[in-house]
Design a protein around this motif. Structure first.
Motif, PDB file in Angstrom:
ATOM      1  N   GLY A  42       0.721  -1.210  -0.010  1.00  0.00           N
ATOM      2  CA  GLY A  42       0.090   0.078  -0.038  1.00  0.00           C
ATOM      3  C   GLY A  42       0.854   1.241  -0.048  1.00  0.00           C
ATOM      4  N   LEU A  43       1.936   1.285   0.811  1.00  0.00           N
ATOM      5  CA  LEU A  43       2.876   2.407   0.907  1.00  0.00           C
ATOM      6  C   LEU A  43       3.260   2.753  -0.487  1.00  0.00           C
ATOM      7  CD1 LEU A  43       4.151   1.879   4.525  1.00  0.00           C
ATOM      8  CD2 LEU A  43       2.368   3.848   3.791  1.00  0.00           C
ATOM      9  N   VAL A  44       3.794   1.643  -1.190  1.00  0.00           N
ATOM     10  CA  VAL A  44       4.557   1.668  -2.458  1.00  0.00           C
ATOM     11  C   VAL A  44       3.327   2.199  -3.552  1.00  0.00           C
ATOM     12  CG1 VAL A  44       5.403   0.373  -4.504  1.00  0.00           C
ATOM     13  CG2 VAL A  44       6.070  -0.184  -2.261  1.00  0.00           C
ATOM     14  N   LYS A  45       2.339   1.853  -3.570  1.00  0.00           N
ATOM     15  CA  LYS A  45       1.329   2.696  -4.213  1.00  0.00           C
ATOM     16  C   LYS A  45       0.942   4.061  -3.928  1.00  0.00           C
ATOM     17  CE  LYS A  45      -2.273  -1.199  -4.439  1.00  0.00           C
ATOM     18  NZ  LYS A  45      -3.368  -1.570  -4.197  1.00  0.00           N
ATOM     19  N   PHE A  46       1.251   4.587  -2.641  1.00  0.00           N
ATOM     20  CA  PHE A  46       1.383   5.909  -2.194  1.00  0.00           C
ATOM     21  C   PHE A  46       2.462   6.541  -2.878  1.00  0.00           C
ATOM     22  CE2 PHE A  46       3.118   8.963   1.007  1.00  0.00           C
ATOM     23  CZ  PHE A  46       2.148   9.795   0.910  1.00  0.00           C
ATOM     24  N   MET A  47       3.581   5.937  -2.794  1.00  0.00           N
ATOM     25  CA  MET A  47       4.713   6.645  -3.512  1.00  0.00           C
ATOM     26  C   MET A  47       4.695   6.691  -5.169  1.00  0.00           C
ATOM     27  SD  MET A  47       8.032   5.308  -1.133  1.00  0.00           S
ATOM     28  CE  MET A  47       7.481   3.627  -1.029  1.00  0.00           C
ATOM     29  N   THR A  55      10.669   7.000  -6.816  1.00  0.00           N
ATOM     30  CA  THR A  55      11.162   5.548  -7.527  1.00  0.00           C
ATOM     31  C   THR A  55      12.339   4.921  -6.789  1.00  0.00           C
ATOM     32  OG1 THR A  55      10.135   6.575  -9.362  1.00  0.00           O
ATOM     33  CG2 THR A  55      11.858   4.664  -9.874  1.00  0.00           C
ATOM     34  N   PHE A  56      13.351   5.913  -6.290  1.00  0.00           N
ATOM     35  CA  PHE A  56      14.785   5.325  -5.773  1.00  0.00           C
ATOM     36  C   PHE A  56      14.367   4.705  -4.534  1.00  0.00           C
ATOM     37  CE2 PHE A  56      13.967   9.238  -3.339  1.00  0.00           C
ATOM     38  CZ  PHE A  56      14.843   9.156  -2.181  1.00  0.00           C
ATOM     39  N   ILE A  57      13.408   4.862  -3.808  1.00  0.00           N
ATOM     40  CA  ILE A  57      12.855   3.981  -2.662  1.00  0.00           C
ATOM     41  C   ILE A  57      11.787   2.821  -3.114  1.00  0.00           C
ATOM     42  CG2 ILE A  57      11.586   4.215  -0.287  1.00  0.00           C
ATOM     43  CD1 ILE A  57      12.873   7.016   0.104  1.00  0.00           C
ATOM     44  N   SER A  58      11.056   3.119  -3.855  1.00  0.00           N
ATOM     45  CA  SER A  58       9.786   2.498  -4.082  1.00  0.00           C
ATOM     46  C   SER A  58      10.299   1.273  -4.716  1.00  0.00           C
ATOM     47  CB  SER A  58       8.580   3.009  -4.706  1.00  0.00           C
ATOM     48  OG  SER A  58       8.992   3.346  -6.090  1.00  0.00           O
ATOM     49  N   LYS A  59      11.293   1.228  -5.867  1.00  0.00           N
ATOM     50  CA  LYS A  59      11.863   0.230  -6.665  1.00  0.00           C
ATOM     51  C   LYS A  59      12.537  -0.724  -5.654  1.00  0.00           C
ATOM     52  CE  LYS A  59      12.386   1.309 -11.315  1.00  0.00           C
ATOM     53  NZ  LYS A  59      13.391   1.863 -12.592  1.00  0.00           N
ATOM     54  N   ASP A  60      13.197  -0.174  -4.768  1.00  0.00           N
ATOM     55  CA  ASP A  60      13.812  -1.024  -3.777  1.00  0.00           C
ATOM     56  C   ASP A  60      13.147  -1.866  -2.790  1.00  0.00           C
ATOM     57  OD1 ASP A  60      16.272  -1.853  -2.623  1.00  0.00           O
ATOM     58  OD2 ASP A  60      15.766  -0.855  -0.870  1.00  0.00           O
ATOM     59  N   ALA A  61      11.927  -1.138  -2.510  1.00  0.00           N
ATOM     60  CA  ALA A  61      10.804  -1.807  -1.523  1.00  0.00           C
ATOM     61  C   ALA A  61      10.007  -3.003  -2.148  1.00  0.00           C
ATOM     62  CB  ALA A  61       9.986  -0.651  -1.089  1.00  0.00           C
ATOM     63  N   VAL A  62       9.998  -2.770  -3.565  1.00  0.00           N
ATOM     64  CA  VAL A  62       9.192  -3.887  -4.382  1.00  0.00           C
ATOM     65  C   VAL A  62      10.057  -5.021  -4.217  1.00  0.00           C
ATOM     66  CG1 VAL A  62       8.515  -4.598  -6.475  1.00  0.00           C
ATOM     67  CG2 VAL A  62       7.804  -2.240  -5.672  1.00  0.00           C
ATOM     68  N   ALA A 162      17.822  12.199  -3.642  1.00  0.00           N
ATOM     69  CA  ALA A 162      16.873  12.507  -2.873  1.00  0.00           C
ATOM     70  C   ALA A 162      16.271  13.909  -2.679  1.00  0.00           C
ATOM     71  CB  ALA A 162      17.011  11.778  -1.314  1.00  0.00           C
ATOM     72  N   GLY A 163      17.493  14.696  -2.296  1.00  0.00           N
ATOM     73  CA  GLY A 163      17.172  16.184  -2.050  1.00  0.00           C
ATOM     74  C   GLY A 163      16.466  16.777  -3.122  1.00  0.00           C
ATOM     75  N   MET A 164      17.287  16.371  -4.333  1.00  0.00           N
ATOM     76  CA  MET A 164      16.595  17.159  -5.577  1.00  0.00           C
ATOM     77  C   MET A 164      15.212  16.499  -5.686  1.00  0.00           C
ATOM     78  SD  MET A 164      20.258  16.537  -7.869  1.00  0.00           S
ATOM     79  CE  MET A 164      19.426  17.369  -9.346  1.00  0.00           C
ATOM     80  N   ALA A 165      14.920  15.336  -5.634  1.00  0.00           N
ATOM     81  CA  ALA A 165      13.650  14.657  -6.055  1.00  0.00           C
ATOM     82  C   ALA A 165      12.573  15.483  -4.995  1.00  0.00           C
ATOM     83  CB  ALA A 165      13.588  13.081  -5.667  1.00  0.00           C
ATOM     84  N   PHE A 166      12.944  15.715  -3.864  1.00  0.00           N
ATOM     85  CA  PHE A 166      12.047  16.234  -2.868  1.00  0.00           C
ATOM     86  C   PHE A 166      11.443  17.680  -3.328  1.00  0.00           C
ATOM     87  CE2 PHE A 166      14.115  13.432   0.527  1.00  0.00           C
ATOM     88  CZ  PHE A 166      13.394  12.249   0.305  1.00  0.00           C
ATOM     89  N   CYS A 167      12.429  18.330  -3.969  1.00  0.00           N
ATOM     90  CA  CYS A 167      12.125  19.730  -4.306  1.00  0.00           C
ATOM     91  C   CYS A 167      11.004  19.839  -5.336  1.00  0.00           C
ATOM     92  CB  CYS A 167      13.540  20.234  -4.956  1.00  0.00           C
ATOM     93  SG  CYS A 167      14.680  20.753  -3.846  1.00  0.00           S
ATOM     94  N   VAL A 168      10.806  18.758  -5.954  1.00  0.00           N
ATOM     95  CA  VAL A 168       9.835  18.818  -7.014  1.00  0.00           C
ATOM     96  C   VAL A 168       8.439  18.067  -6.607  1.00  0.00           C
ATOM     97  CG1 VAL A 168      11.428  19.255  -8.825  1.00  0.00           C
ATOM     98  CG2 VAL A 168      10.658  16.702  -8.436  1.00  0.00           C
ATOM     99  N   LEU A 169       8.164  18.127  -5.413  1.00  0.00           N
ATOM    100  CA  LEU A 169       7.049  17.508  -4.702  1.00  0.00           C
ATOM    101  C   LEU A 169       6.046  18.277  -4.886  1.00  0.00           C
ATOM    102  CD1 LEU A 169       8.216  15.728  -1.467  1.00  0.00           C
ATOM    103  CD2 LEU A 169       7.265  14.480  -3.614  1.00  0.00           C
ATOM    104  N   PRO A 170       4.801  17.772  -5.275  1.00  0.00           N
ATOM    105  CA  PRO A 170       3.551  18.553  -5.324  1.00  0.00           C
ATOM    106  C   PRO A 170       3.334  19.215  -3.999  1.00  0.00           C
ATOM    107  CG  PRO A 170       3.030  16.017  -5.493  1.00  0.00           C
ATOM    108  CD  PRO A 170       4.596  16.188  -5.475  1.00  0.00           C
ATOM    109  N   GLY A 171       2.198  20.051  -3.872  1.00  0.00           N
ATOM    110  CA  GLY A 171       1.721  20.641  -2.737  1.00  0.00           C
ATOM    111  C   GLY A 171       0.922  19.617  -1.912  1.00  0.00           C
ATOM    112  N   ARG A 172       0.606  20.146  -0.593  1.00  0.00           N
ATOM    113  CA  ARG A 172      -0.111  19.459   0.298  1.00  0.00           C
ATOM    114  C   ARG A 172      -1.538  19.032  -0.324  1.00  0.00           C
ATOM    115  NH1 ARG A 172      -3.722  21.437   4.413  1.00  0.00           N
ATOM    116  NH2 ARG A 172      -3.684  20.067   6.482  1.00  0.00           N
TER     117      ARG A 172
END
Length: 218
Positions: A42-47, A55-62, A162-172
């Protein structure tokens, strides 16, 4: 119709994650691997519902989920029913890479530890989302949660990415929308139920690994 069924299957549901983590704990507070893995799906679906950012976390999680499922379905599956029974079985049979020789790189204990570390990051991030205001920056919340948890286990290159990826996160509002619960108030209420459940499962696992000196497995 088949296509829409697939899309529906991939849709994240916060309720589903809450229900699954509730099933994780036995009466004795043992953690069922089957439900832990389902919660992680479920958390992978969330990501994944937020695009390629995680992706850098969800792929490893899968990958880690599949390893645990293979153990659960394998000939010694009865020893992998709970995290507690898995750790005992693997330690008793010297199946954990305690001496950093790389002899058991995919033991169940090591594999689950990787998910465990990532779970802490998601727990901290979801709690920040729950207590945030409309104008709170998700990039800051996510980065702070990451720096408090998962980053210390990642090499510099991944931390930078990761730092660069977080910069482009959508809003709340986008995060709240993908929860598929309803309005912001409902999301906050459900996170108020879900985060403590995730936290409880995390803490029981943390204590177990600490007692067995497994928190720093290579």
């Amino acid at each position: 119709m088949a296509g829409s069924a697939v899309i529906e299957e991939q849709k994240f549901s916060l309720q589903e994650v809450l229900d699954t983590f509730k099933l994780c704990l036995s009466e004795n507070q043992d953690v069922y691997v089957e439900h832990y893995v389902a919660g992680w799906r479920g958390l992978v679906k969330f990501m994944n519902s937020l695009g390629n950012v995680f992706t850098f976390i969800s792929k490893d999680a899968v990958n880690k989920i599949q390893i645990l499922v293979n153990f659960l379905n394998g000939e010694n599956g009865s020893h992998y029913v709970t995290i507690q029974s898995m750790v005992k079985y693997e330690l008793d049979n010297q199946l954990v890479d305690l001496d950093k020789r790389g002899s058991h790189p995919e033991s169940g204990s090591r594999t689950l530890l990787r998910l465990h570390r990532a779970l802490r990051w998601l727990e901290l991030f979801l709690e920040r989302l729950r207590t945030s205001t409309e104008d709170s920056k998700t990039s800051v919340m996510c980065a702070d949660a990451y720096n408090e948890s998962l980053s210390q286990h990642h090499p510099w290159v991944i931390r930078k990415a990761a730092g660069m990826a977080f910069c482009v996160l959508p809003g709340r509002p986008t995060f709240f929308e993908v929860m598929n619960v309803g309005g912001a108030e409902k999301v906050v209420d459900m996170l108020g139920d879900a985060v403590p459940m995730i936290s409880k499962v995390y803490q029981i696992t943390e204590d177990l690994y600490s007692q067995n000196n497994l928190l720093e497995l290579p």
